[in-house]
Design a protein around this motif. Structure first.
Motif, short mmCIF file in Angstrom:
data_model
loop_
_atom_site.label_atom_id
_atom_site.label_comp_id
_atom_site.label_asym_id
_atom_site.label_seq_id
_atom_site.Cartn_x
_atom_site.Cartn_y
_atom_site.Cartn_z
N PRO A 123 40.70 70.48 7.87
CA PRO A 123 39.80 71.21 8.77
C PRO A 123 39.08 70.33 9.78
CG PRO A 123 38.79 70.96 6.62
CD PRO A 123 40.20 70.43 6.48
N THR A 124 39.20 69.00 9.63
CA THR A 124 38.52 68.11 10.57
C THR A 124 39.42 67.64 11.71
OG1 THR A 124 39.00 66.20 9.16
CG2 THR A 124 36.88 67.31 8.84
N ASN A 125 40.69 67.35 11.39
CA ASN A 125 41.59 66.86 12.46
C ASN A 125 42.84 67.73 12.62
OD1 ASN A 125 43.26 66.14 10.28
ND2 ASN A 125 42.61 64.02 10.32
N PHE A 126 42.98 68.78 11.77
CA PHE A 126 44.01 69.81 11.90
C PHE A 126 45.43 69.29 11.69
CE2 PHE A 126 40.55 70.54 15.06
CZ PHE A 126 39.80 71.38 14.26
N THR A 127 45.56 68.18 10.97
CA THR A 127 46.88 67.67 10.62
C THR A 127 47.40 68.39 9.39
OG1 THR A 127 45.87 65.91 9.30
CG2 THR A 127 46.45 65.38 11.59
N GLU A 128 48.72 68.50 9.27
CA GLU A 128 49.34 69.15 8.12
C GLU A 128 49.32 68.19 6.93
OE1 GLU A 128 51.08 68.84 11.11
OE2 GLU A 128 52.09 70.71 11.59
N ILE A 129 48.58 68.55 5.90
CA ILE A 129 48.44 67.67 4.74
C ILE A 129 49.25 68.15 3.53
CG2 ILE A 129 46.20 66.73 5.42
CD1 ILE A 129 44.86 68.76 3.57
N GLY A 174 53.69 73.30 20.93
CA GLY A 174 53.35 72.20 20.04
C GLY A 174 51.89 71.81 20.05
N ILE A 175 51.01 72.67 20.59
CA ILE A 175 49.59 72.33 20.63
C ILE A 175 48.74 73.52 20.18
CG2 ILE A 175 49.76 70.60 22.45
CD1 ILE A 175 48.81 72.76 24.43
N GLY A 176 47.56 73.19 19.69
CA GLY A 176 46.56 74.20 19.36
C GLY A 176 45.28 73.89 20.12
N TYR A 177 44.45 74.91 20.29
CA TYR A 177 43.20 74.77 21.02
C TYR A 177 42.03 74.98 20.08
CZ TYR A 177 46.30 75.50 25.05
OH TYR A 177 47.31 75.40 25.97
N VAL A 178 40.94 74.27 20.36
CA VAL A 178 39.70 74.41 19.59
C VAL A 178 38.59 74.81 20.57
CG1 VAL A 178 38.07 73.29 18.03
CG2 VAL A 178 40.48 72.59 18.03
N TYR A 179 37.89 75.89 20.24
CA TYR A 179 36.83 76.41 21.09
C TYR A 179 35.51 76.44 20.31
CZ TYR A 179 40.93 78.61 23.38
OH TYR A 179 42.15 78.86 23.97
N ASN A 180 34.40 76.28 21.03
CA ASN A 180 33.11 76.58 20.42
C ASN A 180 33.04 78.08 20.14
OD1 ASN A 180 31.91 74.02 20.37
ND2 ASN A 180 31.27 74.19 22.51
N GLN A 181 32.63 78.43 18.94
CA GLN A 181 32.55 79.85 18.59
C GLN A 181 31.51 80.58 19.45
OE1 GLN A 181 31.76 80.59 14.45
NE2 GLN A 181 31.66 82.82 14.71
N SER A 182 30.44 79.90 19.79
CA SER A 182 29.33 80.55 20.48
C SER A 182 29.69 81.02 21.88
CB SER A 182 28.13 79.61 20.56
OG SER A 182 28.49 78.40 21.23
N TYR A 230 50.88 69.62 16.74
CA TYR A 230 51.55 69.87 15.48
C TYR A 230 52.30 68.60 15.08
CZ TYR A 230 50.96 74.63 17.31
OH TYR A 230 50.45 75.78 17.87
N GLY A 231 52.27 68.28 13.82
CA GLY A 231 52.97 67.10 13.35
C GLY A 231 54.28 67.44 12.68
N LYS A 232 54.19 68.08 11.51
CA LYS A 232 55.39 68.35 10.72
C LYS A 232 55.97 69.73 10.98
CE LYS A 232 53.44 65.40 7.11
NZ LYS A 232 52.87 65.35 5.74
N SER A 233 55.18 70.65 11.50
CA SER A 233 55.67 72.00 11.79
C SER A 233 56.04 72.09 13.26
CB SER A 233 54.61 73.05 11.44
OG SER A 233 53.39 72.76 12.10
N LYS A 234 57.09 72.83 13.56
CA LYS A 234 57.61 72.85 14.92
C LYS A 234 56.97 73.93 15.78
CE LYS A 234 62.15 70.91 13.77
NZ LYS A 234 63.62 71.14 13.80
N GLU A 235 56.56 75.04 15.17
CA GLU A 235 56.04 76.16 15.94
C GLU A 235 54.69 76.62 15.38
OE1 GLU A 235 58.96 79.26 16.12
OE2 GLU A 235 60.28 78.11 17.43
N GLY A 236 53.96 77.38 16.21
CA GLY A 236 52.71 77.98 15.78
C GLY A 236 52.87 79.49 15.68
#
Length: 343
Positions: free
Chosen positions: A240-246, A192-200, A210-216
């Motif tokens: 793209p800013t807060n990664f919520t399902e819109i 139920g979680i995603g990770y955000v990394y610096n590309q560099s 994840y809010g409305k979706s159960k799996e990644g």
């Protein structure tokens, strides 16, 4: 007097959206009593007026769009396909009511069939249980799965050399990735979680839930929106800013709603999606959800080293400069550069 009061009360409840069952008043009648249609189908429509009210106006709506009636027919010219709710907004006897009918609107045409030609073959880490694949400039990013083996890495695709590597916690199963706004996003399967990394430098800077979706499952982006598959017929659109399902689209053919989209790649308005557990890939319109093409990758798995851990085709990345696709699979020792060709 009692009869008069009961009548006034009934009218009051109807006018104020009270508890009276509107299905006992009206019903949407569709030609042939069908509930499944294709985009741009013209279908006869009417309202069954069960209590013989005086109807002054009827308006038909799907996804907020009014569908005009011409010669007693509506045209299912809608932007997004799939499971829909057809709403009839009815004005009658100085009041109004909305009634609904669940329908399916599918693709207008069957998918076209594509095949592939191999342009180049490159080495690939046989231990990688590939879940996500994407290019940024000339660098290949890969996310892998399985608990205790999941990683995010940068790769020199020509040599297979790992340039940077980040191990995920042993408790999570890594899934799809995408690169956007100088960040790399990576999903986990059922945590139920995603990770955000610096590309560099691939330093983890943030997590999201994840809010409305159960799996990644899979991730891709068009530079402004992020698309996420979750093992259902839905492909979610993330902010793209807060990664919520819109929002979401649903993947459909001309015959059915389809729920097998796995790893994703976005190219020129289309989403290329591995079909879960199959040697094929879908080409999906990123706006409507229509599956416009199916790519048969049959025979590709036989071109890699055969071993007990060998698994299915999974992983698709587009190289914008070379204008070719790169595909591999779970525990494959080869990465294939291919052209996709219509049969």
């Amino acid at each position: 007097m009692k009869v008069f009061l009961v009548s006034i009360t009934a009218v009051f409840f109807i006018a104020c959206g009270g508890s009276k069952d509107t299905t006992k008043l009206f019903d949407i009648q569709l030609e042939g009593q069908k509930k499944q249609f294709q985009k741009n189908d013209k279908v006869g429509i009417s309202i069954q007026n069960k209590e013989n009210f005086t109807i002054s106006k009827v308006e038909y709506v799907i996804d907020g769009k009014v569908l005009p009636v011409t010669d007693g027919k509506i045209t299912f010219n809608i932007e997004k396909l799939g499971n829909k709710v057809l709403i009839a907004k009815i004005d009658y006897d100085d009041t109004s009511v909305d009634i609904t009918k669940k329908i399916k609107v599918l693709a207008e045409k069957p998918p076209e069939i594509y095949t592939y030609e191999i342009v180049n073959t490159f080495p690939h880490d046989q231990t990688s249980f590939t879940q996500g694949l994407e290019f940024s400039n000339d660098t290949l990013y890969e996310g892998t799965g399985r608990k205790g083996q999941s990683v995010l890495r940068k790769i020199d695709f020509k040599t297979g050399k790992v340039l940077q590597n980040v191990d995920l916690d042993n408790s999570v199963f890594g899934e799809g990735i995408t690169v956007i706004n100088d960040k790399v996003l990576q999903l986990t399967w059922q945590s139920g979680i995603g990770y955000v990394y610096n590309q560099s430098d691939l330093n983890k800077v943030e997590t999201f839930s994840y809010g409305k979706s159960k799996e990644g499952w899979g991730l891709c982006n068009d530079g402004q929106k992020i698309f996420k598959s979750d093992g259902t017929e839905k492909i979610w659109i993330l902010d793209p800013t807060n990664f919520t399902e819109i929002d979401f689209i649903e993947t459909v053919t001309n015959k059915s709603i389809f729920n097998k989209a796995n790893e994703l790649e976005y190219v020129n308005g289309k989403i290329y999606a591995n079909v879960w557990q199959k040697e094929s890939m879908m080409i999906i319109d990123a706006t409507s959800g229509a599956i416009e093409g199916v790519i048969n990758f049959g025979g590709l798995k036989k071109k890699v080293t055969q071993h007990p851990q060998l698994d299915v085709l999974n992983g698709v990345a587009y190289h914008p400069t070379r204008k070719t696709f790169f595909v591999t699979g779970k525990n494959w020792d080869k990465l294939f550069e291919v052209n996709i060709i219509k049969k």
